[in-house]
Design an enzyme around this catalytic site. Structure first.
Site, PDB file in Angstrom:
ATOM      1  N   GLY A  47       0.871  -1.177   0.000  1.00  0.00           N
ATOM      2  CA  GLY A  47       0.000   0.000   0.000  1.00  0.00           C
ATOM      3  C   GLY A  47       0.900   1.216   0.000  1.00  0.00           C
ATOM      4  O   GLY A  47       1.846   1.284  -0.778  1.00  0.00           O
ATOM      5  N   GLU A  48       0.661   2.128   0.907  1.00  0.00           N
ATOM      6  CA  GLU A  48       1.488   3.331   1.002  1.00  0.00           C
ATOM      7  C   GLU A  48       1.981   3.423   2.442  1.00  0.00           C
ATOM      8  O   GLU A  48       1.193   3.656   3.359  1.00  0.00           O
ATOM      9  CB  GLU A  48       0.651   4.549   0.606  1.00  0.00           C
ATOM     10  CG  GLU A  48       1.407   5.525  -0.279  1.00  0.00           C
ATOM     11  CD  GLU A  48       2.509   6.228   0.489  1.00  0.00           C
ATOM     12  OE1 GLU A  48       3.659   6.284   0.001  1.00  0.00           O
ATOM     13  OE2 GLU A  48       2.217   6.704   1.604  1.00  0.00           O
ATOM     14  N   SER A  49       3.276   3.227   2.629  1.00  0.00           N
ATOM     15  CA  SER A  49       3.778   3.056   3.991  1.00  0.00           C
ATOM     16  C   SER A  49       3.592   4.311   4.848  1.00  0.00           C
ATOM     17  O   SER A  49       3.338   4.211   6.050  1.00  0.00           O
ATOM     18  CB  SER A  49       5.242   2.606   3.979  1.00  0.00           C
ATOM     19  OG  SER A  49       6.037   3.533   3.287  1.00  0.00           O
ATOM     20  N   CYS A  78       6.127  -5.408   0.546  1.00  0.00           N
ATOM     21  CA  CYS A  78       6.255  -4.091  -0.094  1.00  0.00           C
ATOM     22  C   CYS A  78       6.149  -2.964   0.941  1.00  0.00           C
ATOM     23  O   CYS A  78       7.072  -2.796   1.721  1.00  0.00           O
ATOM     24  CB  CYS A  78       5.274  -3.947  -1.244  1.00  0.00           C
ATOM     25  SG  CYS A  78       5.851  -2.734  -2.431  1.00  0.00           S
ATOM     26  N   ARG A 105      13.033   3.350  -0.328  1.00  0.00           N
ATOM     27  CA  ARG A 105      11.690   3.364  -0.929  1.00  0.00           C
ATOM     28  C   ARG A 105      11.741   3.769  -2.399  1.00  0.00           C
ATOM     29  O   ARG A 105      12.589   4.547  -2.812  1.00  0.00           O
ATOM     30  CB  ARG A 105      10.793   4.342  -0.174  1.00  0.00           C
ATOM     31  CG  ARG A 105      10.545   3.917   1.245  1.00  0.00           C
ATOM     32  CD  ARG A 105       9.730   4.951   1.981  1.00  0.00           C
ATOM     33  NE  ARG A 105       8.420   5.130   1.355  1.00  0.00           N
ATOM     34  CZ  ARG A 105       7.630   6.181   1.581  1.00  0.00           C
ATOM     35  NH1 ARG A 105       8.018   7.124   2.385  1.00  0.00           N
ATOM     36  NH2 ARG A 105       6.468   6.263   0.979  1.00  0.00           N
ATOM     37  N   ILE A 136       5.572  -3.432  -7.481  1.00  0.00           N
ATOM     38  CA  ILE A 136       4.802  -2.202  -7.707  1.00  0.00           C
ATOM     39  C   ILE A 136       5.400  -1.095  -6.844  1.00  0.00           C
ATOM     40  O   ILE A 136       5.276  -1.121  -5.617  1.00  0.00           O
ATOM     41  CB  ILE A 136       3.307  -2.392  -7.352  1.00  0.00           C
ATOM     42  CG1 ILE A 136       2.708  -3.567  -8.126  1.00  0.00           C
ATOM     43  CG2 ILE A 136       2.530  -1.094  -7.628  1.00  0.00           C
ATOM     44  CD1 ILE A 136       1.320  -3.987  -7.661  1.00  0.00           C
ATOM     45  N   ARG A 137       6.075  -0.164  -7.479  1.00  0.00           N
ATOM     46  CA  ARG A 137       6.749   0.935  -6.737  1.00  0.00           C
ATOM     47  C   ARG A 137       7.475   0.371  -5.508  1.00  0.00           C
ATOM     48  O   ARG A 137       7.346   0.876  -4.388  1.00  0.00           O
ATOM     49  CB  ARG A 137       5.751   2.026  -6.343  1.00  0.00           C
ATOM     50  CG  ARG A 137       5.029   2.616  -7.553  1.00  0.00           C
ATOM     51  CD  ARG A 137       4.315   3.904  -7.227  1.00  0.00           C
ATOM     52  NE  ARG A 137       5.276   4.930  -6.891  1.00  0.00           N
ATOM     53  CZ  ARG A 137       5.106   5.839  -5.922  1.00  0.00           C
ATOM     54  NH1 ARG A 137       4.023   5.833  -5.180  1.00  0.00           N
ATOM     55  NH2 ARG A 137       6.015   6.739  -5.695  1.00  0.00           N
ATOM     56  N   HIS A 172       4.863  -8.635  -4.445  1.00  0.00           N
ATOM     57  CA  HIS A 172       3.480  -8.909  -4.001  1.00  0.00           C
ATOM     58  C   HIS A 172       3.084 -10.370  -4.240  1.00  0.00           C
ATOM     59  O   HIS A 172       2.407 -10.662  -5.233  1.00  0.00           O
ATOM     60  CB  HIS A 172       2.509  -7.999  -4.765  1.00  0.00           C
ATOM     61  CG  HIS A 172       2.565  -6.572  -4.344  1.00  0.00           C
ATOM     62  ND1 HIS A 172       1.691  -6.020  -3.439  1.00  0.00           N
ATOM     63  CD2 HIS A 172       3.426  -5.583  -4.680  1.00  0.00           C
ATOM     64  CE1 HIS A 172       1.991  -4.749  -3.248  1.00  0.00           C
ATOM     65  NE2 HIS A 172       3.042  -4.454  -3.993  1.00  0.00           N
ATOM     66  N   GLU A 174       0.816 -12.013  -2.999  1.00  0.00           N
ATOM     67  CA  GLU A 174      -0.645 -12.192  -2.908  1.00  0.00           C
ATOM     68  C   GLU A 174      -1.337 -11.991  -4.246  1.00  0.00           C
ATOM     69  O   GLU A 174      -2.516 -12.291  -4.380  1.00  0.00           O
ATOM     70  CB  GLU A 174      -1.230 -11.245  -1.846  1.00  0.00           C
ATOM     71  CG  GLU A 174      -1.320  -9.770  -2.221  1.00  0.00           C
ATOM     72  CD  GLU A 174       0.021  -9.024  -2.194  1.00  0.00           C
ATOM     73  OE1 GLU A 174       1.077  -9.676  -2.020  1.00  0.00           O
ATOM     74  OE2 GLU A 174       0.003  -7.793  -2.375  1.00  0.00           O
TER      75      GLU A 174
END
Ligand code: GLN
Length: 193
Positions: A47-49, A78, A105, A136-137, A172, A174
């Protein structure tokens, strides 16, 4: 049946919930401190840490997660990898410090920031057959402590590592149908009893 918590404050927790079920355990969404009392291990999703960090503090979960990780397994993927690391760079950010890693990051750059690659683990990792890894990023793990074992690498950098009861992926697992990496985490739940 093992009960695996999935931190459900932000990010792709839903995909992890399904992956846990595919791997043969019960998934429990974790939103409050008391949810931690009923689970055998916890997944901190992508997600966005920075956002997740704010929400963890807002829910008084930051210290509780650290305590949980001192006793039970955590699997960070991630953004989750960023949150469990010892040191975070670019920019510097607070983290739980549960796994002896230095992570940078968004380290693959902003132009081509997502990719799907096939990775193979060395003999003995249980991942000798190719693993499809979705980045992903993603962060890059720049340093691993002496207690950290690397299970998969991409371009020479560690992307799946373990340290004792904890597991960390910068990609990822998942998002593919392959349950092997979640199963690896479930094995750690057995070990910690
Ligand atoms: N770039 C995100 C961060 O720095 C992580 C991306 C992800 O979890 N897919 O927090």
């Amino acid at each position: 049946m093992k009960r695996v918590g999935v931190l459900a404050l932000q990010g792709d927790f839903e995909a992890h919930r399904k992956a846990v079920e595919r791997a043969g355990a019960q998934a429990v969404e974790v939103r409050k401190a008391e949810d931690l009392d009923t689970i055998d291990g916890l997944i901190v999703p992508g997600g966005e840490s920075t956002t997740m960090l704010k929400l963890l503090h807002a829910e008084n979960l930051f210290e509780r997660l650290r305590e949980f990780g001192e006793a039970k397994p955590i699997f960070g993927t991630c953004a989750g990898a960023i949150l469990v690391a010892r040191e975070v760079r670019s920019p510097k950010q607070e983290s739980l410090g549960l796994v002896d890693l230095t992570v940078e990051r968004n380290a693959y750059g902003r132009q081509v920031d997502s990719r799907i690659v096939q990775l193979e683990g060395e003999a003995g990792t249980g991942l000798e057959q190719p693993v499809e890894a979705v980045f992903i990023r993603a962060p890059i793990i720049r340093h691993t402590g002496s207690d950290v074992r690397t299970l998969l690498r991409y371009n020479g950098d560690p992307v799946l590592v373990e340290q004792g009861r904890h597991l960390v992926a910068t990609f990822h697992p998942e998002l593919t149908g392959d349950a092997r990496i979640h199963q690896k985490f479930l094995e750690k739940l057995d070990d910690s009893r």
